[in-house]
Every structure is written in C-alpha cells, then in structure tokens.
Write a protein that holds these residues in place. Structure first.
Motif, short mmCIF file in Angstrom:
data_model
loop_
_atom_site.label_atom_id
_atom_site.label_comp_id
_atom_site.label_asym_id
_atom_site.label_seq_id
_atom_site.Cartn_x
_atom_site.Cartn_y
_atom_site.Cartn_z
N LYS A 41 0.84 -1.21 0.00
CA LYS A 41 0.00 0.00 0.00
C LYS A 41 0.87 1.26 0.00
N ASP A 42 2.12 1.12 0.45
CA ASP A 42 3.07 2.23 0.46
C ASP A 42 4.10 2.11 -0.66
N LYS A 43 3.77 1.30 -1.68
CA LYS A 43 4.63 1.11 -2.87
C LYS A 43 5.95 0.41 -2.54
N ILE A 44 6.00 -0.34 -1.45
CA ILE A 44 7.18 -1.14 -1.09
C ILE A 44 6.91 -2.56 -1.58
N PRO A 45 7.89 -3.21 -2.21
CA PRO A 45 7.66 -4.57 -2.73
C PRO A 45 7.26 -5.54 -1.64
N PRO A 46 6.43 -6.55 -2.00
CA PRO A 46 6.12 -7.59 -1.02
C PRO A 46 7.41 -8.31 -0.61
N MET A 47 7.40 -8.89 0.56
CA MET A 47 8.60 -9.54 1.10
C MET A 47 9.16 -10.58 0.14
N CYS A 48 8.30 -11.40 -0.45
CA CYS A 48 8.79 -12.47 -1.34
C CYS A 48 9.57 -11.90 -2.51
N ALA A 49 9.06 -10.84 -3.12
CA ALA A 49 9.74 -10.24 -4.28
C ALA A 49 11.01 -9.50 -3.87
N THR A 81 12.48 -14.42 -9.95
CA THR A 81 11.26 -15.16 -10.26
C THR A 81 10.08 -14.29 -9.87
N LEU A 82 10.17 -13.66 -8.71
CA LEU A 82 9.13 -12.78 -8.21
C LEU A 82 9.61 -11.34 -8.34
N GLN A 83 8.86 -10.54 -9.07
CA GLN A 83 9.26 -9.15 -9.32
C GLN A 83 8.09 -8.21 -9.03
N TRP A 84 8.38 -7.07 -8.45
CA TRP A 84 7.40 -6.03 -8.19
C TRP A 84 7.67 -4.94 -9.23
N ILE A 85 6.83 -4.90 -10.28
CA ILE A 85 7.12 -4.03 -11.42
C ILE A 85 5.93 -3.12 -11.74
N THR A 86 6.20 -2.08 -12.50
CA THR A 86 5.13 -1.18 -12.93
C THR A 86 4.41 -1.81 -14.12
N GLU A 87 3.24 -1.28 -14.42
CA GLU A 87 2.50 -1.78 -15.58
C GLU A 87 3.26 -1.51 -16.87
N ALA A 88 4.03 -0.42 -16.91
CA ALA A 88 4.85 -0.12 -18.09
C ALA A 88 5.94 -1.18 -18.26
#
Length: 189
Positions: A121-129, A136-143
């Motif tokens: 909710k604060d734009k911080i990646p989830p722990m797994c990513a 394998t797990l990435q926190w990325i923008t829609e772009a």
C-alpha cells in the motif's frame, strides 16, 4: 505514481525457498508462511514453481464468503479473512480454483497471501519479491510489464501469461510468465 503488480517468471525458480522465509517475516503474518513452492516433477526435473494467491479481480473466495470476511484492498490485494468476521465455514478454501486459502483449525480462521498489504500500500515490494535471488518474483510497474510482454511477442510471436492462457478465475492482479515452461525451454540448473 504508476500502479505496480507482482510478476512471476516461473521458469526462473530454483527452489531456494527464500520467498517462504521472507513471507513469515511480513507484518501480521504471525510467523506463518502464506506462500508455497511446489516441485513440478521431482522424479524427472529439479524445476520448482512458487505458488501464491493470484489476487483475482473478482475472487471466488470473497464471493463465497457468507460473512463478508474477505476484503479487497484498493491496490487489488485480496486479504485474509478478518478475525472478527470469519465464521470458519471454509467456503473460501473450497471455492478458490487455485487451492490457495488455508484454514487454521485452532484459530478457526482462513489465511492466505495478502500481497504484504502493509508494504505494498506504500509502494514497497512484497517480502517475497524483495528477497528473490533469481527474479522469479518481481514487483514491477504496468509499463515494465508491457515491455516484458512486447519482448516475448518479438521473440516468439506470442505472449504466454496468466491473462492470456484462459485462467480459471478470469483476470488476476498477479501476472505470470510461462513461456519457458510451456515451450519446453531447457534450464541450465
């Protein structure tokens, strides 16, 4: 700020289970793991894949809950059952086509991945990513997601991902790339 999504490149998983260890450390998880790592075919390959809630846009778990204990956050995260509302009927665990929600008999409560809502909710990646050593797990923008889709389209003329392979539960907020697995790409490990 641009919306971000959890993107999973299944073929990169090496089975290190760093994501599982990190999951237990996320706020509110009470040292309980809410994700899984599955061995695809242990007799023939070392390939593993991470399994976690796909945070469906119209989730079956929430639709099946008679107590409205499962809430959907503003970022699309489908949250675990609210303690004060969950009646322990387990409809959510039965309704999920992916088998993700688990039921804690002692607490009489459903729990599952909540996309580390306290972080995302604060734009911080989830722990797994944030700990995955192979991306394998990435926190990325829609772009960034669109750029990955374009890259795959250019490479092989098609995009293999959760939104294009007729998922069981229509659109999901977590996106999955499957080109290597579906096309039989050989791994180096």
């Amino acid at each position: 700020m641009a919306k971000q999504v959890l993107y999973i490149e299944m073929e990169n998983c090496i089975g290190c289970r760093s994501c599982l260890a990190a999951c237990t450390q996320c706020g509110g998880h009470d040292n309980r793991n809410r994700n899984y790592v599955m061995e695809v075919d242990p007799l023939h390959t070392r390939q593993t894949i991470p399994l976690m809630c796909l945070h469906c846009v119209n989730p079956a778990c929430a639709r099946s809950c008679p107590a409205q204990a499962i809430q959907i956050a503003d970022n699309g995260a489908v949250l675990s059952a609210l303690v004060e509302k969950c009646i322990g009927c387990q409809n959510c665990t039965i309704a999920c086509p992916y088998g993700i929600p688990k039921f804690d008999v002692e607490q009489n409560l459903m729990y599952k991945c909540d996309l580390c809502y306290d972080r995302t909710k604060d734009k911080i990646p989830p722990m797994c990513a944030s700990v995955c050593p192979t991306n394998t797990l990435q926190w990325i923008t829609e772009a960034e997601l669109e750029a990955k889709q374009d890259k795959h389209r250019l490479a092989n003329g098609k995009w293999m991902a959760s939104q294009m392979v007729d998922p069981l539960e229509s659109e999901t907020n977590v996106k999955i790339s499957l080109p290597g697995i579906l096309q039989g790409t050989q791994k180096l490990f």
